[in-house]
Design a protein around this motif. Structure first.
Motif, PDB file in Angstrom:
ATOM      1  N   SER A  64       0.913  -1.318  -0.038  1.00  0.00           N
ATOM      2  CA  SER A  64       0.108   0.064   0.142  1.00  0.00           C
ATOM      3  C   SER A  64       0.838   1.389  -0.092  1.00  0.00           C
ATOM      4  O   SER A  64       0.478   2.256  -0.679  1.00  0.00           O
ATOM      5  CB  SER A  64      -0.914   0.006   1.099  1.00  0.00           C
ATOM      6  N   GLU A  65       2.129   1.209   0.652  1.00  0.00           N
ATOM      7  CA  GLU A  65       3.174   2.284   0.580  1.00  0.00           C
ATOM      8  C   GLU A  65       4.499   1.840   0.218  1.00  0.00           C
ATOM      9  O   GLU A  65       4.875   0.944   1.057  1.00  0.00           O
ATOM     10  CB  GLU A  65       2.934   2.908   1.887  1.00  0.00           C
ATOM     11  N   MET A  66       5.006   2.163  -1.044  1.00  0.00           N
ATOM     12  CA  MET A  66       6.361   1.880  -1.508  1.00  0.00           C
ATOM     13  C   MET A  66       7.426   2.088  -0.230  1.00  0.00           C
ATOM     14  O   MET A  66       7.368   2.908   0.182  1.00  0.00           O
ATOM     15  CB  MET A  66       6.828   2.413  -2.893  1.00  0.00           C
ATOM     16  N   ALA A  67       8.459   1.436  -0.289  1.00  0.00           N
ATOM     17  CA  ALA A  67       9.812   1.607   0.438  1.00  0.00           C
ATOM     18  C   ALA A  67      10.251   2.936  -0.336  1.00  0.00           C
ATOM     19  O   ALA A  67      10.165   3.167  -1.518  1.00  0.00           O
ATOM     20  CB  ALA A  67      10.744   0.619   0.355  1.00  0.00           C
ATOM     21  N   LYS A  68      10.901   3.700   0.274  1.00  0.00           N
ATOM     22  CA  LYS A  68      11.505   5.090  -0.291  1.00  0.00           C
ATOM     23  C   LYS A  68      12.747   5.400   0.435  1.00  0.00           C
ATOM     24  O   LYS A  68      12.984   5.060   1.546  1.00  0.00           O
ATOM     25  CB  LYS A  68      10.496   6.206  -0.306  1.00  0.00           C
ATOM     26  N   PHE A  69      13.783   5.907  -0.593  1.00  0.00           N
ATOM     27  CA  PHE A  69      14.985   6.342   0.071  1.00  0.00           C
ATOM     28  C   PHE A  69      14.837   7.743   0.591  1.00  0.00           C
ATOM     29  O   PHE A  69      13.897   8.699  -0.024  1.00  0.00           O
ATOM     30  CB  PHE A  69      15.919   6.617  -1.353  1.00  0.00           C
ATOM     31  N   ARG A  70      15.305   7.991   1.923  1.00  0.00           N
ATOM     32  CA  ARG A  70      15.108   9.324   2.501  1.00  0.00           C
ATOM     33  C   ARG A  70      14.037  10.063   2.202  1.00  0.00           C
ATOM     34  O   ARG A  70      12.952  10.009   2.507  1.00  0.00           O
ATOM     35  CB  ARG A  70      16.505   9.900   2.518  1.00  0.00           C
ATOM     36  N   ASN A  71      14.431  11.155   1.324  1.00  0.00           N
ATOM     37  CA  ASN A  71      13.283  12.319   0.965  1.00  0.00           C
ATOM     38  C   ASN A  71      12.753  12.073  -0.594  1.00  0.00           C
ATOM     39  O   ASN A  71      12.488  12.809  -1.149  1.00  0.00           O
ATOM     40  CB  ASN A  71      14.047  13.583   0.843  1.00  0.00           C
ATOM     41  N   GLU A 106      14.564  -4.008   3.974  1.00  0.00           N
ATOM     42  CA  GLU A 106      14.157  -4.623   4.973  1.00  0.00           C
ATOM     43  C   GLU A 106      13.183  -3.900   5.830  1.00  0.00           C
ATOM     44  O   GLU A 106      13.249  -2.710   5.786  1.00  0.00           O
ATOM     45  CB  GLU A 106      15.440  -5.343   5.910  1.00  0.00           C
ATOM     46  N   THR A 107      12.686  -4.545   7.029  1.00  0.00           N
ATOM     47  CA  THR A 107      11.378  -3.781   7.642  1.00  0.00           C
ATOM     48  C   THR A 107      12.335  -2.732   8.546  1.00  0.00           C
ATOM     49  O   THR A 107      11.557  -1.718   9.139  1.00  0.00           O
ATOM     50  CB  THR A 107      10.868  -4.592   8.776  1.00  0.00           C
ATOM     51  N   ASP A 108      13.697  -2.750   8.876  1.00  0.00           N
ATOM     52  CA  ASP A 108      14.622  -1.758   9.481  1.00  0.00           C
ATOM     53  C   ASP A 108      15.223  -0.744   8.544  1.00  0.00           C
ATOM     54  O   ASP A 108      15.812  -0.017   9.052  1.00  0.00           O
ATOM     55  CB  ASP A 108      15.420  -2.396  10.517  1.00  0.00           C
ATOM     56  N   GLY A 109      14.643  -0.583   7.318  1.00  0.00           N
ATOM     57  CA  GLY A 109      15.467   0.324   6.267  1.00  0.00           C
ATOM     58  C   GLY A 109      16.790  -0.332   5.788  1.00  0.00           C
ATOM     59  O   GLY A 109      17.464   0.367   5.094  1.00  0.00           O
ATOM     60  N   THR A 110      17.182  -1.341   6.297  1.00  0.00           N
ATOM     61  CA  THR A 110      18.694  -1.925   5.575  1.00  0.00           C
ATOM     62  C   THR A 110      18.414  -2.551   4.412  1.00  0.00           C
ATOM     63  O   THR A 110      17.287  -2.940   4.168  1.00  0.00           O
ATOM     64  CB  THR A 110      19.384  -2.731   6.910  1.00  0.00           C
ATOM     65  N   LEU A 111      19.348  -2.922   3.766  1.00  0.00           N
ATOM     66  CA  LEU A 111      19.424  -3.605   2.452  1.00  0.00           C
ATOM     67  C   LEU A 111      19.805  -4.966   2.700  1.00  0.00           C
ATOM     68  O   LEU A 111      20.829  -5.126   3.334  1.00  0.00           O
ATOM     69  CB  LEU A 111      19.826  -2.940   1.374  1.00  0.00           C
ATOM     70  N   SER A 112      19.185  -5.816   1.845  1.00  0.00           N
ATOM     71  CA  SER A 112      19.786  -7.343   1.704  1.00  0.00           C
ATOM     72  C   SER A 112      19.482  -7.829   0.372  1.00  0.00           C
ATOM     73  O   SER A 112      18.863  -7.089  -0.603  1.00  0.00           O
ATOM     74  CB  SER A 112      18.917  -8.313   2.741  1.00  0.00           C
ATOM     75  N   SER A 113      20.091  -8.986  -0.070  1.00  0.00           N
ATOM     76  CA  SER A 113      20.189  -9.498  -1.314  1.00  0.00           C
ATOM     77  C   SER A 113      20.277  -8.654  -2.563  1.00  0.00           C
ATOM     78  O   SER A 113      19.696  -8.495  -3.510  1.00  0.00           O
ATOM     79  CB  SER A 113      18.844 -10.184  -1.667  1.00  0.00           C
ATOM     80  N   PRO A 142      11.027   1.739   5.093  1.00  0.00           N
ATOM     81  CA  PRO A 142      10.390   0.449   4.655  1.00  0.00           C
ATOM     82  C   PRO A 142       8.992   0.527   4.140  1.00  0.00           C
ATOM     83  O   PRO A 142       8.316   1.692   4.443  1.00  0.00           O
ATOM     84  CB  PRO A 142      10.277  -0.436   5.732  1.00  0.00           C
ATOM     85  N   ALA A 143       8.667  -0.473   3.360  1.00  0.00           N
ATOM     86  CA  ALA A 143       7.281  -0.362   2.689  1.00  0.00           C
ATOM     87  C   ALA A 143       6.490  -0.760   3.674  1.00  0.00           C
ATOM     88  O   ALA A 143       6.763  -1.338   4.920  1.00  0.00           O
ATOM     89  CB  ALA A 143       7.134  -1.446   1.434  1.00  0.00           C
ATOM     90  N   GLN A 144       4.948  -0.535   3.511  1.00  0.00           N
ATOM     91  CA  GLN A 144       3.895  -0.860   4.168  1.00  0.00           C
ATOM     92  C   GLN A 144       2.707  -1.530   3.460  1.00  0.00           C
ATOM     93  O   GLN A 144       2.516  -1.218   2.252  1.00  0.00           O
ATOM     94  CB  GLN A 144       3.203   0.327   4.941  1.00  0.00           C
ATOM     95  N   GLN A 145       2.269  -2.658   4.037  1.00  0.00           N
ATOM     96  CA  GLN A 145       0.977  -3.098   3.265  1.00  0.00           C
ATOM     97  C   GLN A 145       0.040  -3.178   4.871  1.00  0.00           C
ATOM     98  O   GLN A 145      -0.012  -3.758   5.540  1.00  0.00           O
ATOM     99  CB  GLN A 145       1.344  -4.606   3.118  1.00  0.00           C
ATOM    100  N   GLY A 146      -0.949  -2.273   4.258  1.00  0.00           N
ATOM    101  CA  GLY A 146      -1.906  -1.930   5.490  1.00  0.00           C
ATOM    102  C   GLY A 146      -1.476  -1.157   6.523  1.00  0.00           C
ATOM    103  O   GLY A 146      -0.441  -0.497   6.400  1.00  0.00           O
ATOM    104  N   ASP A 147      -1.503  -1.898   7.812  1.00  0.00           N
ATOM    105  CA  ASP A 147      -0.613  -1.361   9.105  1.00  0.00           C
ATOM    106  C   ASP A 147       0.643  -2.072   9.169  1.00  0.00           C
ATOM    107  O   ASP A 147       1.366  -1.683  10.220  1.00  0.00           O
ATOM    108  CB  ASP A 147      -1.753  -1.654  10.186  1.00  0.00           C
ATOM    109  N   ASN A 148       1.056  -2.966   8.557  1.00  0.00           N
ATOM    110  CA  ASN A 148       2.094  -3.786   8.710  1.00  0.00           C
ATOM    111  C   ASN A 148       3.389  -3.120   7.853  1.00  0.00           C
ATOM    112  O   ASN A 148       3.207  -2.883   6.767  1.00  0.00           O
ATOM    113  CB  ASN A 148       1.783  -5.261   8.114  1.00  0.00           C
ATOM    114  N   ILE A 149       4.583  -3.175   8.643  1.00  0.00           N
ATOM    115  CA  ILE A 149       5.743  -2.851   7.677  1.00  0.00           C
ATOM    116  C   ILE A 149       6.337  -4.044   7.060  1.00  0.00           C
ATOM    117  O   ILE A 149       6.341  -5.005   8.016  1.00  0.00           O
ATOM    118  CB  ILE A 149       6.888  -2.165   8.743  1.00  0.00           C
ATOM    119  N   VAL A 150       6.594  -4.058   5.877  1.00  0.00           N
ATOM    120  CA  VAL A 150       7.071  -5.285   5.295  1.00  0.00           C
ATOM    121  C   VAL A 150       8.336  -5.133   4.441  1.00  0.00           C
ATOM    122  O   VAL A 150       8.683  -3.992   4.078  1.00  0.00           O
ATOM    123  CB  VAL A 150       5.918  -5.704   4.238  1.00  0.00           C
TER     124      VAL A 150
END
Length: 162
Positions: A64-71, A106-113, A142-150
């Protein structure tokens, strides 16, 4: 297109896009839509009542809300432009190259893979693109799906100009 109800009484309908391999599959009761890629008419996508943020990696159309870089996007472009170092193995070769990098926010804003997508460019361009994307780890919301950070998979083109 409406279809017949399944065994649990849910009615599915398809919303077809310009590309025949991509369509939306929605249950009439829930109105939750998920982009279906690489599925055929006979395939079904099960409705998920729960989001498991620890295991699932969501795609662009799943959140529902994409991950985004800082600003935002302009800030990402400025970060990449200021961080990219022209590989010394390229010497004085002039030109424009783009390396597509995919990764998971990731859910904490760090990157993997973090890895490149498509054919390798060589001359250290792929390694430099990965290095620069890894520098941005922790700078993402991080991104959100509804109320969940994903967790969300992203693709970012890293451009080299010389």
């Amino acid at each position: 297109e409406l279809d017949t109800p399944d065994q649990e009484g849910r009615t599915y309908f398809f919303i077809n896009y310009a590309f025949p391999s991509e369509k939306m599959n929605c249950t009439k009761e829930h109105y939750d839509c998920v982009l279906m890629s690489q599925y055929t008419e006979g395939d079904w996508l099960e409705y998920q009542d729960e989001v498991d943020a620890e295991d699932d990696v969501f795609e662009l159309f799943d959140v529902s809300e994409m991950a985004k870089f800082r600003n935002g996007h302009k800030d990402l472009v400025a970060f990449l432009d200021s961080s990219v170092i022209w590989p010394s193995t390229m010497g004085m070769i002039c030109g424009n190259w783009t390396v597509n990098v995919i990764f998971v926010v990731e859910t904490d804003g760090t990157l993997s893979s973090v890895e490149t997508l498509g054919s390798k460019k060589g001359f250290g361009l792929d390694e430099e693109a990965i290095r620069v994307i890894k520098l941005s780890s922790g700078l993402w919301t991080p991104a959100q799906q509804g109320d969940n950070i994903v967790r969300m998979r992203m693709r970012v083109p890293v451009r080299f100009r010389h």
